[in-house]
Write an enzyme that holds these catalytic residues in place. Sequence first.
Site, PDB file in Angstrom:
ATOM      1  N   THR A 285       1.836  -7.309  -0.421  1.00 32.67           N
ATOM      2  CA  THR A 285       2.315  -8.593  -0.943  1.00 32.67           C
ATOM      3  C   THR A 285       2.408  -9.494   0.266  1.00 32.67           C
ATOM      4  O   THR A 285       2.437  -8.997   1.389  1.00 32.67           O
ATOM      5  CB  THR A 285       3.743  -8.417  -1.536  1.00 32.67           C
TER       6      THR A 285
ATOM      7  N   GLY B  79       6.156  -6.802 -11.366  1.00 33.67           N
ATOM      8  CA  GLY B  79       6.969  -6.297 -10.254  1.00 33.67           C
ATOM      9  C   GLY B  79       8.067  -7.272  -9.884  1.00 33.67           C
ATOM     10  O   GLY B  79       8.473  -8.137 -10.670  1.00 33.67           O
TER      11      GLY B  79
ATOM     12  N   THR C  99       8.694  -7.048  -0.055  1.00 35.47           N
ATOM     13  CA  THR C  99       7.431  -6.383  -0.378  1.00 35.47           C
ATOM     14  C   THR C  99       7.727  -4.896  -0.529  1.00 35.47           C
ATOM     15  O   THR C  99       8.776  -4.416  -0.093  1.00 35.47           O
ATOM     16  CB  THR C  99       6.377  -6.558   0.742  1.00 35.47           C
ATOM     17  N   GLY C 100       6.764  -4.181  -1.112  1.00 36.95           N
ATOM     18  CA  GLY C 100       6.955  -2.744  -1.287  1.00 36.95           C
ATOM     19  C   GLY C 100       7.247  -2.422  -2.742  1.00 36.95           C
ATOM     20  O   GLY C 100       6.927  -3.207  -3.643  1.00 36.95           O
TER      21      GLY C 100
END
Length: 339
Positions: A193, A223, A244-245
Amino acid sequence: MTTRRKFIKKISTVGAALPIASQIQGKEVKKNKPIIICSRGEQWGEKVLRPGWDILSSGGKLLDAIEKSANVTELDPEDTSVGYGGLPNEHGIVQLDASIMYGPTHNCGSVASIEGIKTPCSVARLVMERTDHIHIVGPGAQKFAIAHGFKVENLLTEKARKIWLRWKENLSDSDDWFPPENNNYDEKRITGTINVLGVDSLGDVAGITTTSGLAYKIPGRVGDSPIIGAGLYLDNEVGAAGATGRGEEILRTCGSFYVVEQMRAGKSPQEACEALCKRIVDINGGTKNIDFNDKIVAVSKSGEVGCASIKERKGNPPKLAYWSEDGFNVYDGTYLIEE
Ligand code: ASP
């Protein structure tokens, strides 16, 4: 009668005309040091931040700066985690998520599961600026983009299609898809991302998060990235944060909101990012249960940065890049767990 549309317009105008509290009180406006940051290191940081910094340093609009920077990754077919060239869902279809937020108005916009549009953060900006909604998903988001003149294009590059096909052919021994001979597939599920956050010379704050989401996701899965408070949040009096992640962990901790509120309560951006990582580990019952990674970046209104992840990445600390009057720099964050 004040309709919701008029009400939103009104608060937007008030915000735009009076960007910071010191103006409202008629005091002199303090000049702030502008900064633009992104959640990448050397490899992407410079090319992503250059167009944004050019706009910001020449007195251009903060929102234009962060949008142009985020567009760099969205339009680059080599990046397989954002925009054009992003990895598709389990059916081989690229579905993108993006959000934007603007401090002076505390307004925001986002799109989720949008197909066929290369620059979803630009569509999210139009949701914020040209509708009285915040979140538009799926075919509705695409139709909204078409109405604003965006072209529908094939977002699946040959590179992304081949990676997806390898995943599909190696998914199961008991389905009808076979990998080719000499198959040595051992790839981890790829994620990624980009967050782009900025503070301008008035001390106003803005941010974008944009992604193709979790590779091979169930079609329609959304997400953290387009959810305000999860993948992105900011407050014009405090600063901004982006994640992110693994999005599900960020969603169930309201990750970016948590970080900004920690900063409001007095933590530095670095301490606040670390606090979120600890929080995620705690709700999962400790480090032994962590088989995913999350990374959070933050910038305070005064231009201080922070970055932390749960795990290190390929033996390296998590990084962010920033551009300010001191030039281009890469900042090493901290992590909780060694791989
Ligand atoms: N956070 C993104 C998502 O869950 C993916 C990523 O950053 O790797 O959709």
